[in-house]
Design an enzyme around this catalytic site. Structure first.
Site, mmCIF file in Angstrom:
data_model
loop_
_atom_site.group_PDB
_atom_site.id
_atom_site.type_symbol
_atom_site.label_atom_id
_atom_site.label_comp_id
_atom_site.label_asym_id
_atom_site.label_seq_id
_atom_site.Cartn_x
_atom_site.Cartn_y
_atom_site.Cartn_z
ATOM 1 N N THR A 1 5.658 -0.465 9.376
ATOM 2 C CA THR A 1 4.876 0.711 9.250
ATOM 3 C C THR A 1 4.285 0.836 10.468
ATOM 4 O O THR A 1 4.135 2.029 11.012
ATOM 5 C CB THR A 1 3.983 0.931 8.130
ATOM 6 O OG1 THR A 1 4.561 0.765 6.903
ATOM 7 C CG2 THR A 1 2.973 1.965 8.249
ATOM 8 N N THR B 1 4.392 -4.981 6.646
ATOM 9 C CA THR B 1 3.470 -5.570 5.639
ATOM 10 C C THR B 1 4.144 -6.222 4.434
ATOM 11 O O THR B 1 3.645 -7.167 3.989
ATOM 12 C CB THR B 1 2.477 -4.743 5.461
ATOM 13 O OG1 THR B 1 2.601 -3.640 4.654
ATOM 14 C CG2 THR B 1 1.491 -4.337 6.484
ATOM 15 N N ASP B 2 5.329 -5.566 3.843
ATOM 16 C CA ASP B 2 5.637 -5.923 2.710
ATOM 17 C C ASP B 2 6.130 -7.267 2.503
ATOM 18 O O ASP B 2 5.920 -7.895 1.526
ATOM 19 C CB ASP B 2 6.973 -4.912 2.088
ATOM 20 C CG ASP B 2 6.255 -3.377 2.020
ATOM 21 O OD1 ASP B 2 5.283 -3.299 2.069
ATOM 22 O OD2 ASP B 2 7.164 -2.580 1.868
ATOM 23 N N SER C 1 10.162 -4.188 6.741
ATOM 24 C CA SER C 1 10.177 -5.584 6.421
ATOM 25 C C SER C 1 10.824 -5.714 5.109
ATOM 26 O O SER C 1 11.142 -7.113 4.805
ATOM 27 C CB SER C 1 8.799 -6.077 6.501
ATOM 28 O OG SER C 1 8.073 -5.792 5.264
HETATM 29 N N1 ASP Z 1 7.591 -0.809 4.171
HETATM 30 C C1 ASP Z 1 6.920 -1.114 5.363
HETATM 31 C C2 ASP Z 1 7.451 -2.567 5.860
HETATM 32 O O1 ASP Z 1 6.968 -3.662 5.257
HETATM 33 C C3 ASP Z 1 5.463 -1.237 4.898
HETATM 34 C C4 ASP Z 1 4.600 -1.698 5.879
HETATM 35 O O2 ASP Z 1 4.789 -2.061 7.021
HETATM 36 O O3 ASP Z 1 3.429 -1.650 5.905
HETATM 37 O O4 ASP Z 1 8.168 -2.455 6.899
#
Ligand code: ASP
Length: 340
Positions: A17, A93-94, A59
């Site tokens: 993100t 973050t995932d 991710s």
């Molecule tokens: N879907 C995103 C990822 O993990 C979520 C994030 O980065 O907060 O790449």
């Protein structure tokens, strides 16, 4: 102009993100490291940063093969003629907690800080948490404290203890069964040295073998143990079972015990932990748990499921013998097991 802090920070961009831009299909990673840093002018004034655009992925698509790519990039940077003082990895973050755990196992005797960070809102959003998270990661990367860490929401977490607990809130990660190792406040970055893993002992080693043949099962009342019969034939080599409470599985009507015993006899490593997020599992306490251990399952103690998965994937890559994998799984690494 203010003098920059000593040494270079190597920034590895992998997407997420923090790097995302809108598209017709929703947010997609679009920015590399240089574009991310354009939004962090004070960091640019303060640190010498060299950028490596390694991946550009959400991710959800970061898997053990990408862990290898990242671990090798870290190894390259730190064995280069002019190694950085620390490394920051921007990441979605995932699955960041899985990557943080995996790198903790793959980068053995790491001599410098490797800090993962990301954000819940893209860095282009004026309300984003990205610049604060990146600033925390850069501060940790220049702290001189070796290890794999995750910097988020003004906290520094040990890589083997992080779990993503919120889908949108800025406090997206918690350090499970372990204190945070540092925080950012009015005194800057304050580290709690009593919570850091023991100092490195021996030369750096990259252990980049992986085998992703691991399954996680969150047990639910009435689960049919017969469904596990397919695992050996599918090439599954390890099962992480999130059992009930401090440690229990059902045997009445649907006998999970014999199913687990068959998996172990077929050469799978069966790790048993708790589906409770906090505190340890202890399968010795109740009869419904003790029999699991008697059948050869390996206790996860107070480890996170993320660390269990990453540890198994890296151990299965290194060793064929399930007994060797099970033996090494029980050895604490980078603070992953505390309460055995
Ligand atoms: N879907 C995103 C990822 O993990 C979520 C994030 O980065 O907060 O790449």
């Amino acid at each position: 102009m203010e003098a920059k802090s000593g040494g270079t920070v190597h920034l590895i961009a992998t997407g997420g993100t923090i790097a995302s831009v809108p598209s017709a299909h929703g947010l997609v990673p679009g920015f590399g490291g240089a574009e991310i840093l354009r939004y962090c002018q004070s960091a640019l004034l303060h640190y010498d940063i060299e950028i490596e655009d390694l991946l550009n992925l959400d991710s959800s698509n970061i898997q053990p093969e990408e862990w290898q790519i990242m671990a090798r990039a870290v190894a390259r940077a730190l064995t280069s003629p002019r190694p950085p003082v620390g490394i920051v990895i921007t990441h979605g973050t995932d699955t960041m907690a899985y990557t943080a755990a995996a790198l903790s196992y793959m980068l053995v005797n790491l001599p410098l800080p490797v800090v993962l960070t990301g954000s819940q809102l893209p860095i282009t959003d004026p309300l984003s948490d990205a610049t604060a998270n990146l600033a925390a990661a850069l501060a940790m990367a220049t702290s001189g404290v070796p290890g794999v860490f995750l910097a988020f929401d003004r906290q520094i977490l040990l890589g083997t203890r992080a779990v993503k607990v919120r889908t949108t809130g800025f406090a997206a990660f918690e350090s499970i069964n372990h204190p945070i190792v540092g925080h950012i406040g009015g005194d800057g970055l304050v580290l709690d040295h009593s919570c850091l893993p023991p100092p490195v002992n021996g030369p750096f080693r990259l252990e980049d073998a992986v085998d992703a043949s691991v399954m996680v099962l969150k047990l639910s009342p009435g689960f049919d143990p017969g469904l596990l019969e397919a695992l050996p034939a599918r090439g599954c080599r390890a099962l992480v079972l999130e059992a009930f409470g401090i440690g229990g599985v059902h045997e009445l009507r649907r006998n999970l015990l014999t199913a687990l015993e068959s998996l172990i006899a077929a050469g799978l490593v069966v790790v048993v932990g708790s589906q409770c997020l906090y505190e340890r599992s202890d399968f010795r306490r109740y009869a419904v748990g003790r029999s699991v251990l008697e059948r050869g399952a390996v206790p996860a103690f107070d480890m996170t499921t993320e660390s269990c998965v990453a540890k198994l994937i890296t151990l299965l890559g290194r060793y064929r013998d399930p007994a060797e994998v099970a033996r090494r799984f029980r050895e604490p690494v980078c603070g992953d097991i505390q309460s055995a």
